[in-house]
Design an enzyme around this catalytic site. Sequence first.
Site, PDB file in Angstrom:
ATOM      1  CG  ASP A  84      16.317 -15.301  46.314  1.00  0.00           C
ATOM      2  OD1 ASP A  84      16.458 -14.067  46.250  1.00  0.00           O
ATOM      3  OD2 ASP A  84      17.204 -16.106  45.998  1.00  0.00           O
TER       4      ASP A  84
ATOM      5  CG  ASP B 113      23.908 -13.253  45.912  1.00  0.00           C
ATOM      6  OD1 ASP B 113      23.362 -13.674  46.946  1.00  0.00           O
ATOM      7  OD2 ASP B 113      23.344 -13.300  44.792  1.00  0.00           O
TER       8      ASP B 113
HETATM    9  C1  DGJ Z   1      20.043 -15.357  44.962  1.00  0.00           C
HETATM   10  C2  DGJ Z   1      20.425 -15.433  46.405  1.00  0.00           C
HETATM   11  O1  DGJ Z   1      20.977 -14.212  46.824  1.00  0.00           O
HETATM   12  C3  DGJ Z   1      21.404 -16.600  46.588  1.00  0.00           C
HETATM   13  O2  DGJ Z   1      21.806 -16.666  47.929  1.00  0.00           O
HETATM   14  C4  DGJ Z   1      20.735 -17.884  46.163  1.00  0.00           C
HETATM   15  O3  DGJ Z   1      19.687 -18.201  47.028  1.00  0.00           O
HETATM   16  C5  DGJ Z   1      20.244 -17.762  44.735  1.00  0.00           C
HETATM   17  N1  DGJ Z   1      19.436 -16.602  44.542  1.00  0.00           N
HETATM   18  C6  DGJ Z   1      19.434 -18.990  44.339  1.00  0.00           C
HETATM   19  O4  DGJ Z   1      18.866 -18.853  43.124  1.00  0.00           O
END
Ligand code: DGJ
Length: 714
Positions: free
Chosen positions: A458, A527
């Site tokens: 991430d 997301d």
């Molecule tokens: C952002 C990501 O897009 C989510 O899927 C998740 O992993 C969160 N970060 C966790 O902090």
Amino acid sequence: MKNLTLIVSFLLTFCFFESQAQTISITTDKTALILKVGEKKKLFQDYFGKKVPDMTNNAPQQHEAYITAGTDNLLEPAIRIIHTDGNPSLDLNYISHSVVKKNENVTLTTIILKDPAYPVEVDLYYESFFKENIIKTWTKINNNEKGVIQLGNYASSMLHFDAADYWLTQFHGDWAKEMKMEESRLTHGIKILDSKLGARPNLFQPPFFTLSLNGPADENRGEVIQGTLAWTGNFQFAFEIDQFNSLRVISGINPYASTYQLGVGKSFDTPEFIFTYSDNGTGEASRNFHDWATKYGILDGTQPRLTLLNNWESTGFDFNEARLSKVLDEAKTLGVDMFLLDDGWFGNKYPRKDDKAGLGDWQVNKKKLPSGLSHLAREGKDKGLKFGIWIEPEMVNPKSELYEKHPDWILKLPNREENYFRNQLVLDLLNPEVQNFVYNVVDKLLSDNPDLAYIKWDCNRMMTNTYSPYLKNNQSNLYVDYTRSFYSVLERIRQKYPHLPMMLCSGGGGRTDYGGLKYFTEFWPSDDTDGIERLFIQWGYSYFFPSFAMANHVTSWGKESLKFRTDVAMMGKLGYDINVSQMPADELHFSQQSVQTYKSLESVIWHGDMYHLVSPYKENLAVLQYVSKAQDKAVLFSYTLHTRYGSEFAPVKLKGLDPKSSYKVEETNLFPGTTSSFHENGQSFSGAYLMDMGLHVSSGKELSSAVITITRVQ
Ligand code: DGJ
């Protein structure tokens, strides 16, 4: 000796140098880019488009292929250099070129240009992929002067077009609104698409465009060019129409705040600009991208992917061993391949109980997981599951031991307050010690837990107040060198772990580019997993990425039915991020069935030819079809959006089938207790009928969806 003979015969067979040649043809099966050496040894673009006999664009204006700044150019240049002595101009003459056929599909053409007055050489590279009709182009700038030269602009590509009018489809958005499509007619002057976010190309604009000539883009007709920059950093696409109505398209790293100081004897490689041309509309252009990405663009593109259950949406940061043990059981019940443990498993002095602390401290949190990660991996293994884990190794919370120990490892401006986004800062990846640290986060995790089967990487913020303590007086190299440092860490990881599946994620779809995907097997598009919104997001990405590259998770976002959300997620790499224990029995039963149905269809979805049959941008319906290369199996996904008063839709004509074969059409992935309302369910038709007459694929009911298989019966 044997080797030498082999090399010489290879050179004689596949490679020739033509210092006197006047025409350089870069061709694929259907496309040609013709360059010519003209007056005063300048290199010109003579033609770009469909491969036809006697190719020339007949434009009254001659277009120099890679226009320099500082001499007689009056519009946007491809390259701008300030020499060691302060001379702010560059002149480039053709010196030579070479063509190397790397294999029967891939040819690399290199053209050497040089400034007659200064020892600066610029090499243009064009790698063409014959079958896929894709060209990759980039530039190398060589500084043979006695001091540092400054690179103000350093495009990867410059292309010229002469058409009556030009239509640009751009993509834009924000967090949870990625990849919205917008088309407009280009007007005279310059239009820039760019990003200045540093660690991620995308938050507001991703690095993609579609250009249509002589009218708006169409799925099946007309001349289009689709392009993208393989760079996980700041990009810029400039579209400039001049006084003669000619268009120049300049693609590369964003020169914003990035005048690059290139040292003595050093070379600067620009990232690859990847593009395709089609005179059959955006459908063919996107299939070109899919085929190319599968073989060349995405790590292990032809290999299988894992279905999974993630715990982010169901537990957030709030979990312990008992809770995760339950999630493992849920994954097993669901029938997926893997459990993916998300954010929140680390940090002790500053436990990661929310997003305010712990980032940077990659030791397992002893309170939450006293038996450690390998215990979880083992428990998963016992249940027949693989185990994956989330990391964000380039970032740090101020509330962390890493921050306390290494305040000088962080990108931040002197004499200014720290600027937080999601309570975190970006590490100074320019610093080799930080690169080692990031590499070691991954290496240690994998060495300590050899059963670890997957990583979700991430990156939850962009750069602001950007300053590298390591670079000191060379801050304008920061943006470029950050991305290069990111790649060099990944290069090391891939040397040791060449095939570990890894997801490229960036706080939603911040990193969705072919620069990163050389090292990753898939990406997280957004997301936002609301059924309708996700449909539009995936639709946008589908012009550039094959479906197997998009990690799509079924979650509880959105008001649509579980069936609708699942059908949307199935048009990619299916995963789940949902509280399975709270599912009513019929939903659980449906999901279990969906995983199995998906597994039976995945090879067509991942590697079939994709057709956008009805666009949700044009109708209250979205229909997409995948057809196996052998034309023996197809899968169609149909989504009815916000209809009013029982709308009826015309039959949808299928594509890509064998007209002479007979196909049985059947609805699958039905919710338990429901029957198919698909009018032609269970019947057989010729491919010709299906493509000329079509099927009634919508029930007309608001927010309904259908998955239809089309199987050759004879
Ligand atoms: C952002 C990501 O897009 C989510 O899927 C998740 O992993 C969160 N970060 C966790 O902090």
